[in-house]
Enzyme design. Structure first.
Site, PDB file in Angstrom:
ATOM      1  N   ARG A  62      29.316  31.879  52.190  1.00 38.28           N
ATOM      2  CA  ARG A  62      30.616  32.540  51.953  1.00 38.28           C
ATOM      3  C   ARG A  62      31.026  33.392  53.142  1.00 38.28           C
ATOM      4  NH1 ARG A  62      32.418  32.040  46.542  1.00 38.28           N
ATOM      5  NH2 ARG A  62      34.138  33.481  46.995  1.00 38.28           N
TER       6      ARG A  62
ATOM      7  N   ASN B  21      47.235  40.935  44.837  1.00 38.56           N
ATOM      8  CA  ASN B  21      46.840  39.825  43.966  1.00 38.56           C
ATOM      9  C   ASN B  21      47.621  39.929  42.673  1.00 38.56           C
ATOM     10  OD1 ASN B  21      45.143  37.539  43.232  1.00 38.56           O
ATOM     11  ND2 ASN B  21      44.183  38.938  41.754  1.00 38.56           N
ATOM     12  N   THR B  22      47.875  38.790  42.050  1.00 40.57           N
ATOM     13  CA  THR B  22      48.524  38.775  40.760  1.00 40.57           C
ATOM     14  C   THR B  22      47.544  38.192  39.756  1.00 40.57           C
ATOM     15  OG1 THR B  22      50.338  37.815  39.485  1.00 40.57           O
ATOM     16  CG2 THR B  22      49.684  36.636  41.459  1.00 40.57           C
ATOM     17  N   HIS B  23      47.548  38.772  38.546  1.00 38.90           N
ATOM     18  CA  HIS B  23      46.512  38.442  37.560  1.00 38.90           C
ATOM     19  C   HIS B  23      47.154  38.344  36.180  1.00 38.90           C
ATOM     20  CE1 HIS B  23      42.369  38.416  36.011  1.00 38.90           C
ATOM     21  NE2 HIS B  23      42.810  39.190  35.049  1.00 38.90           N
TER      22      HIS B  23
ATOM     23  N   ASP C 287      40.928  45.223  46.365  1.00 38.11           N
ATOM     24  CA  ASP C 287      39.882  46.026  47.017  1.00 38.11           C
ATOM     25  C   ASP C 287      38.569  45.255  46.889  1.00 38.11           C
ATOM     26  OD1 ASP C 287      39.286  48.488  44.343  1.00 38.11           O
ATOM     27  OD2 ASP C 287      38.922  46.322  44.457  1.00 38.11           O
ATOM     28  N   ALA C 288      37.454  45.931  47.130  1.00 35.06           N
ATOM     29  CA  ALA C 288      36.184  45.199  47.222  1.00 35.06           C
ATOM     30  C   ALA C 288      35.693  44.708  45.866  1.00 35.06           C
ATOM     31  CB  ALA C 288      35.118  46.096  47.858  1.00 35.06           C
ATOM     32  N   GLY C 289      36.337  45.190  44.780  1.00 35.69           N
ATOM     33  CA  GLY C 289      35.883  44.771  43.451  1.00 35.69           C
ATOM     34  C   GLY C 289      36.573  43.494  42.980  1.00 35.69           C
TER      35      GLY C 289
HETATM   36  C1  GRF Z   1      48.650  32.536  37.640  1.00 41.88           C
HETATM   37  O1  GRF Z   1      48.765  32.986  36.298  1.00 41.88           O
HETATM   38  C2  GRF Z   1      47.578  33.340  38.335  1.00 41.88           C
HETATM   39  O2  GRF Z   1      47.569  34.714  37.971  1.00 41.88           O
HETATM   40  C3  GRF Z   1      46.350  32.660  37.819  1.00 41.88           C
HETATM   41  O3  GRF Z   1      46.648  31.270  37.806  1.00 41.88           O
HETATM   42  C4  GRF Z   1      48.064  31.131  37.727  1.00 41.88           C
HETATM   43  C5  GRF Z   1      48.498  30.435  39.002  1.00 41.88           C
HETATM   44  O4  GRF Z   1      49.725  29.895  38.783  1.00 41.88           O
HETATM   45  N1  GRF Z   1      45.203  32.933  38.674  1.00 41.88           N
HETATM   46  P1  GRF Z   1      50.460  29.048  39.977  1.00 41.88           P
HETATM   47  O5  GRF Z   1      49.372  28.303  40.730  1.00 41.88           O
HETATM   48  O6  GRF Z   1      51.141  30.039  40.848  1.00 41.88           O
HETATM   49  O7  GRF Z   1      51.410  28.154  39.236  1.00 41.88           O
END
Ligand code: GRF
Length: 202
Positions: free
Chosen positions: A68, A110-112, A144-146
């Protein structure tokens, strides 16, 4: 109007989040522009969306590296080569190393698909359903690192409906996630643009 802030977007899948940012960046006055899109695996629809938009793309599969650390170094070189002001993980399914983040010398978002800190990790929607919560949603945060632990920049709540499956709930969350990501990027890059060094008066 200052130059739009440079975004490098990382994807792993269908790229609908990336598409939402591309569509927003096409609007006059949006304070950011996507300058490159990268993926951790070949064959993603997200990279195809970028190619259709005429953007530079790169693919850096973990499997092509002995470990990695080597992958993180290669990914950092690719990303830094585009001079980003902000790096955006948009459905990017890999955890980057602290040395990657340090080497970026710019924020990574990041989006979650849950209301962090609830349900971190790769199965957020499934975990929220299993927990029986009435409300879940989406989060955009600083990386962040987590694992999914950085400062939260925005939350969007989404109700869990009777009969929801992981797919139906995730699709409803993604609708809000796309809107939230576009707005958080707008907010932080517009602020960044305000603090950008003023051009010398000619
Ligand atoms: C999103 O909900 C993201 O948060 C999650 O997987 C989905 C990705 O959607 N990790 P896309 O690839 O942008 O359509």
């Amino acid at each position: 109007m200052p130059a739009p802030r440079r975004l490098v977007v990382l994807v792993s899948g269908t790229g609908t989040l990336l598409q939402a940012v591309l569509d927003a960046a096409a609007e006059p006055g949006y304070p950011a522009a996507v300058v490159a899109v990268g993926a951790d695996r070949a064959g993603t629809e997200g990279v195809e969306r970028a190619r259709r938009a005429g953007l530079p793309t790169f693919v850096e599969p973990l499997a092509e590296h002995p470990d990695r650390a080597s992958w993180n170094r290669a990914l950092l070189d690719r990303v830094r080569g585009f001079g980003p002001d902000v790096v955006v993980g948009a459905g990017f399914m890999k955890v980057v190393s602290p040395s990657f983040l340090d080497g970026l010398r710019c924020p990574m978002l990041n989006t979650h698909p849950s209301l962090l800190p609830s349900f971190p990790g790769a199965h957020a929607v499934r975990d929220a359903l299993a927990a029986g919560v009435a409300v879940s949603g989406a989060t955009v945060h600083r990386v962040d690192a987590g694992l999914d632990t950085g400062p939260v920049l925005g939350h969007a709540e989404v109700p869990v409906l009777p009969g929801d499956t992981e797919t139906t709930l995730h699709e409803r969350i993604k609708t809000e996630e796309r809107r939230l990501l576009v707005e958080v990027i707008r907010r932080i890059t517009r602020a960044d643009a305000r603090t950008a060094p003023r051009q010398p008066q000619t």
